[in-house]
Structure formats: C-alpha cells, structure tokens
Design a protein around this motif. Sequence first.
Motif, PDB file in Angstrom:
ATOM      1  N   GLY A  50     -38.514  52.113 -18.976  1.00 25.43           N
ATOM      2  CA  GLY A  50     -39.274  52.834 -19.997  1.00 25.43           C
ATOM      3  C   GLY A  50     -39.830  51.973 -21.101  1.00 25.43           C
ATOM      4  O   GLY A  50     -40.499  52.492 -21.998  1.00 25.43           O
ATOM      5  N   ARG A  51     -39.584  50.668 -21.082  1.00 25.65           N
ATOM      6  CA  ARG A  51     -40.049  49.801 -22.181  1.00 25.65           C
ATOM      7  C   ARG A  51     -41.569  49.828 -22.292  1.00 25.65           C
ATOM      8  O   ARG A  51     -42.297  49.809 -21.303  1.00 25.65           O
ATOM      9  CB  ARG A  51     -39.561  48.377 -21.971  1.00 25.65           C
ATOM     10  CG  ARG A  51     -40.044  47.398 -23.059  1.00 25.65           C
ATOM     11  CD  ARG A  51     -39.477  46.004 -22.838  1.00 25.65           C
ATOM     12  NE  ARG A  51     -38.101  45.924 -23.339  1.00 25.65           N
ATOM     13  CZ  ARG A  51     -37.178  45.089 -22.858  1.00 25.65           C
ATOM     14  NH1 ARG A  51     -37.462  44.305 -21.830  1.00 25.65           N
ATOM     15  NH2 ARG A  51     -35.956  45.067 -23.389  1.00 25.65           N
ATOM     16  N   THR A  52     -42.053  49.878 -23.499  1.00 22.80           N
ATOM     17  CA  THR A  52     -43.478  49.796 -23.807  1.00 22.80           C
ATOM     18  C   THR A  52     -43.771  48.434 -24.439  1.00 22.80           C
ATOM     19  O   THR A  52     -42.861  47.644 -24.672  1.00 22.80           O
ATOM     20  CB  THR A  52     -43.897  50.893 -24.802  1.00 22.80           C
ATOM     21  OG1 THR A  52     -43.285  50.622 -26.072  1.00 22.80           O
ATOM     22  CG2 THR A  52     -43.470  52.268 -24.318  1.00 22.80           C
ATOM     23  N   THR A  53     -45.038  48.194 -24.737  1.00 23.02           N
ATOM     24  CA  THR A  53     -45.374  46.962 -25.439  1.00 23.02           C
ATOM     25  C   THR A  53     -44.966  47.082 -26.910  1.00 23.02           C
ATOM     26  O   THR A  53     -44.087  46.356 -27.370  1.00 23.02           O
ATOM     27  CB  THR A  53     -46.877  46.644 -25.324  1.00 23.02           C
ATOM     28  OG1 THR A  53     -47.650  47.758 -25.804  1.00 23.02           O
ATOM     29  CG2 THR A  53     -47.257  46.348 -23.883  1.00 23.02           C
ATOM     30  N   ILE A  54     -45.578  48.015 -27.612  1.00 23.86           N
ATOM     31  CA  ILE A  54     -45.320  48.131 -29.058  1.00 23.86           C
ATOM     32  C   ILE A  54     -45.058  49.560 -29.514  1.00 23.86           C
ATOM     33  O   ILE A  54     -44.899  49.813 -30.708  1.00 23.86           O
ATOM     34  CB  ILE A  54     -46.506  47.567 -29.882  1.00 23.86           C
ATOM     35  CG1 ILE A  54     -47.790  48.363 -29.590  1.00 23.86           C
ATOM     36  CG2 ILE A  54     -46.704  46.092 -29.588  1.00 23.86           C
ATOM     37  CD1 ILE A  54     -48.963  48.012 -30.483  1.00 23.86           C
ATOM     38  N   PHE A  55     -45.002  50.509 -28.594  1.00 22.34           N
ATOM     39  CA  PHE A  55     -44.970  51.920 -28.966  1.00 22.34           C
ATOM     40  C   PHE A  55     -43.558  52.504 -28.897  1.00 22.34           C
ATOM     41  O   PHE A  55     -42.767  52.168 -28.022  1.00 22.34           O
ATOM     42  CB  PHE A  55     -45.896  52.732 -28.065  1.00 22.34           C
ATOM     43  CG  PHE A  55     -47.328  52.281 -28.122  1.00 22.34           C
ATOM     44  CD1 PHE A  55     -48.106  52.566 -29.229  1.00 22.34           C
ATOM     45  CD2 PHE A  55     -47.885  51.554 -27.076  1.00 22.34           C
ATOM     46  CE1 PHE A  55     -49.430  52.140 -29.298  1.00 22.34           C
ATOM     47  CE2 PHE A  55     -49.202  51.127 -27.133  1.00 22.34           C
ATOM     48  CZ  PHE A  55     -49.971  51.417 -28.241  1.00 22.34           C
ATOM     49  N   ASP A  56     -43.267  53.411 -29.818  1.00 24.79           N
ATOM     50  CA  ASP A  56     -41.992  54.119 -29.819  1.00 24.79           C
ATOM     51  C   ASP A  56     -42.024  55.262 -28.807  1.00 24.79           C
ATOM     52  O   ASP A  56     -43.070  55.847 -28.540  1.00 24.79           O
ATOM     53  CB  ASP A  56     -41.699  54.695 -31.204  1.00 24.79           C
ATOM     54  CG  ASP A  56     -41.422  53.629 -32.241  1.00 24.79           C
ATOM     55  OD1 ASP A  56     -40.969  52.540 -31.849  1.00 24.79           O
ATOM     56  OD2 ASP A  56     -41.657  53.882 -33.435  1.00 24.79           O
ATOM     57  N   ASP A  57     -40.860  55.561 -28.251  1.00 27.73           N
ATOM     58  CA  ASP A  57     -40.703  56.708 -27.358  1.00 27.73           C
ATOM     59  C   ASP A  57     -39.622  57.609 -27.962  1.00 27.73           C
ATOM     60  O   ASP A  57     -38.434  57.365 -27.766  1.00 27.73           O
ATOM     61  CB  ASP A  57     -40.297  56.237 -25.963  1.00 27.73           C
ATOM     62  CG  ASP A  57     -40.152  57.392 -24.970  1.00 27.73           C
ATOM     63  OD1 ASP A  57     -40.219  58.554 -25.405  1.00 27.73           O
ATOM     64  OD2 ASP A  57     -39.959  57.116 -23.775  1.00 27.73           O
ATOM     65  N   PRO A  58     -40.015  58.624 -28.702  1.00 31.30           N
ATOM     66  CA  PRO A  58     -39.031  59.476 -29.380  1.00 31.30           C
ATOM     67  C   PRO A  58     -38.253  60.395 -28.454  1.00 31.30           C
ATOM     68  O   PRO A  58     -37.351  61.098 -28.896  1.00 31.30           O
ATOM     69  CB  PRO A  58     -39.899  60.284 -30.352  1.00 31.30           C
ATOM     70  CG  PRO A  58     -41.244  60.349 -29.702  1.00 31.30           C
ATOM     71  CD  PRO A  58     -41.410  59.030 -28.997  1.00 31.30           C
ATOM     72  N   THR A  60     -36.212  59.502 -26.100  1.00 35.48           N
ATOM     73  CA  THR A  60     -35.022  58.873 -25.544  1.00 35.48           C
ATOM     74  C   THR A  60     -34.158  58.249 -26.624  1.00 35.48           C
ATOM     75  O   THR A  60     -34.649  57.877 -27.694  1.00 35.48           O
ATOM     76  CB  THR A  60     -35.428  57.797 -24.513  1.00 35.48           C
ATOM     77  OG1 THR A  60     -34.268  57.179 -23.970  1.00 35.48           O
ATOM     78  CG2 THR A  60     -36.290  56.739 -25.153  1.00 35.48           C
ATOM     79  N   VAL A  61     -32.871  58.103 -26.355  1.00 34.94           N
ATOM     80  CA  VAL A  61     -31.939  57.556 -27.337  1.00 34.94           C
ATOM     81  C   VAL A  61     -32.045  56.045 -27.432  1.00 34.94           C
ATOM     82  O   VAL A  61     -31.735  55.460 -28.472  1.00 34.94           O
ATOM     83  CB  VAL A  61     -30.489  57.975 -26.994  1.00 34.94           C
ATOM     84  CG1 VAL A  61     -30.018  57.326 -25.701  1.00 34.94           C
ATOM     85  CG2 VAL A  61     -29.535  57.660 -28.137  1.00 34.94           C
ATOM     86  N   ASP A  62     -32.463  55.371 -26.352  1.00 35.66           N
ATOM     87  CA  ASP A  62     -32.565  53.909 -26.394  1.00 35.66           C
ATOM     88  C   ASP A  62     -33.913  53.494 -26.952  1.00 35.66           C
ATOM     89  O   ASP A  62     -34.930  54.164 -26.752  1.00 35.66           O
ATOM     90  CB  ASP A  62     -32.332  53.298 -25.007  1.00 35.66           C
ATOM     91  CG  ASP A  62     -33.208  53.920 -23.929  1.00 35.66           C
ATOM     92  OD1 ASP A  62     -33.604  55.088 -24.085  1.00 35.66           O
ATOM     93  OD2 ASP A  62     -33.501  53.240 -22.928  1.00 35.66           O
ATOM     94  N   ASP A  63     -33.936  52.379 -27.668  1.00 34.75           N
ATOM     95  CA  ASP A  63     -35.158  51.873 -28.290  1.00 34.75           C
ATOM     96  C   ASP A  63     -35.972  51.131 -27.232  1.00 34.75           C
ATOM     97  O   ASP A  63     -35.578  50.069 -26.760  1.00 34.75           O
ATOM     98  CB  ASP A  63     -34.807  50.932 -29.443  1.00 34.75           C
ATOM     99  CG  ASP A  63     -36.028  50.524 -30.253  1.00 34.75           C
ATOM    100  OD1 ASP A  63     -37.165  50.797 -29.822  1.00 34.75           O
ATOM    101  OD2 ASP A  63     -35.846  49.912 -31.334  1.00 34.75           O
ATOM    102  N   ARG A  68     -39.926  45.246 -30.824  1.00 33.51           N
ATOM    103  CA  ARG A  68     -38.665  45.108 -31.563  1.00 33.51           C
ATOM    104  C   ARG A  68     -37.627  44.344 -30.758  1.00 33.51           C
ATOM    105  O   ARG A  68     -36.781  43.645 -31.323  1.00 33.51           O
ATOM    106  CB  ARG A  68     -38.138  46.479 -31.965  1.00 33.51           C
ATOM    107  CG  ARG A  68     -38.872  47.057 -33.180  1.00 33.51           C
ATOM    108  CD  ARG A  68     -38.071  48.164 -33.841  1.00 33.51           C
ATOM    109  NE  ARG A  68     -38.028  49.357 -33.018  1.00 33.51           N
ATOM    110  CZ  ARG A  68     -38.912  50.348 -33.088  1.00 33.51           C
ATOM    111  NH1 ARG A  68     -39.926  50.273 -33.936  1.00 33.51           N
ATOM    112  NH2 ARG A  68     -38.807  51.409 -32.326  1.00 33.51           N
ATOM    113  N   ALA A  69     -37.687  44.467 -29.435  1.00 30.28           N
ATOM    114  CA  ALA A  69     -36.700  43.782 -28.594  1.00 30.28           C
ATOM    115  C   ALA A  69     -37.010  42.298 -28.431  1.00 30.28           C
ATOM    116  O   ALA A  69     -36.091  41.472 -28.359  1.00 30.28           O
ATOM    117  CB  ALA A  69     -36.636  44.451 -27.223  1.00 30.28           C
ATOM    118  N   LEU A  70     -38.272  41.945 -28.359  1.00 35.62           N
ATOM    119  CA  LEU A  70     -38.651  40.584 -27.999  1.00 35.62           C
ATOM    120  C   LEU A  70     -38.137  39.514 -28.959  1.00 35.62           C
ATOM    121  O   LEU A  70     -37.620  38.485 -28.493  1.00 35.62           O
ATOM    122  CB  LEU A  70     -40.174  40.492 -27.845  1.00 35.62           C
ATOM    123  CG  LEU A  70     -40.731  39.152 -27.379  1.00 35.62           C
ATOM    124  CD1 LEU A  70     -40.104  38.724 -26.063  1.00 35.62           C
ATOM    125  CD2 LEU A  70     -42.254  39.211 -27.256  1.00 35.62           C
TER     126      LEU A  70
END
Length: 212
Positions: A50-58, A60-63, A68-70
């Motif tokens: 489910g990881r995106t480039t720069i967008f939030d996915d509200p 789901t509980v995981d970021d 933010r991860a990179l």
Amino acid sequence: MKHILAFGDSLTWGFIAGIWERHPFEVRWPNVLAAGLGGQARVVEEGHNGRTTIFDDPSTVDDRNGARALPMLLSTHQPLDLVIILLGTNDIKFANRCRAFDAAMGMTRLVQIVQTFPFLPAYKTPQVLVVAPPALVPTTDEWFNDLWGHAIEESKLFPHHYARVAKEMGVHFFDAGRVAKADPTDGGHLDAENTRAIGTALVPVVKGILAL
C-alpha cells in the motif's frame, strides 16, 4: 561490496495475487537481483504493502507515505551506492488523485529526498534508479476492480511521466512494464514469473550503473 536499497510497495514486498500471501524470499525481485549480481552487492528489500510516493492513506493504521519512510531508511542502511524506487500504483487508486502525473510529482520528491539527504561525511550520495511499475490490467476480482479498475488506462502513462522525471532529475530510469505484466487474478500484483522477471532484467541495468 556495493549496497542497494530497493524501496517499494507490494510489488517489492512480494504480494501474491488471490491468496494474500508473500512470494518466497528467492522469488522476490530484489533478491533475484542480488543473486544475479553474484555477491557483488547487498540488496536491502524495503517493500510495504500500500505504500505511496508522498500521499497519506487515512484508511489504514500503518503509515504508507513513502516520503516519511524514506529518510529513516536512508539513515538506517547507509552507506548506499544505489536507491531503486518502484512506486506509483497506490497513488492512482484513489479517485481524488487518479493520475500518473501525480505519482510522478511524488517520485520527484522522493528523488529529491535521496539527493539532499545529509549522509555521514564519509559516505557519498547514492545514485537513483526510478522504476515505472507495470500497468494495471482488468480483473474479475470485484474488490480489486473496485479498488483500482478505474485507473487502468492511467497506469499505462507511468513510463512517460517517470522517464521525464528521471531525465529532469539526472537519475536512471527503467520501465518494469517492458518485462513484467500484472496478474489478472487481481489486476495489479505479480505472479512468480513476473516478479522474477523484474529482478533478472535489472541485473544488467544495475551492473551498468555501478560499473560492476
């Protein structure tokens, strides 16, 4: 030995269409790439479903926001010689941002993060390889069709937009859609043959980038 970070989503994690499980270690493309490099490089697989480039996915509980991860991963795994970024499909599954162009803007930001990250003084900034994901395909799976069926045509534009980003940012580009096709079981993930194909195809590309 060279050090490579493979940063991606479920295609990097190894999601198996239809059964919601993970491909074996030796099948996943980062590990196929590592095997093909014959011990000349260590490949760290950092795939997040489910990881995106720069967008939030509200939803789901995981970021799942890659921006933010990179930075944490760049710090954790330094020194790095190459960062391979394979993302975008999850950016366009949302109706409010269903454009490959939006994913390309996000990819631009991720490349910027790598190029400007404050690595330790002894370590050089790694090179970057932007990889366009294979296009989505039609599926009879109702849930996945509802998730990203509307974005099939848009997903075919990834190579066009990502190639432009790579040229503008002075980094490398590879179109995974040239060697792999999504599994129609769910329309977006890869079967064993196709995830292996990406890793195999990247071997000469990475050897050329790193002069191996």
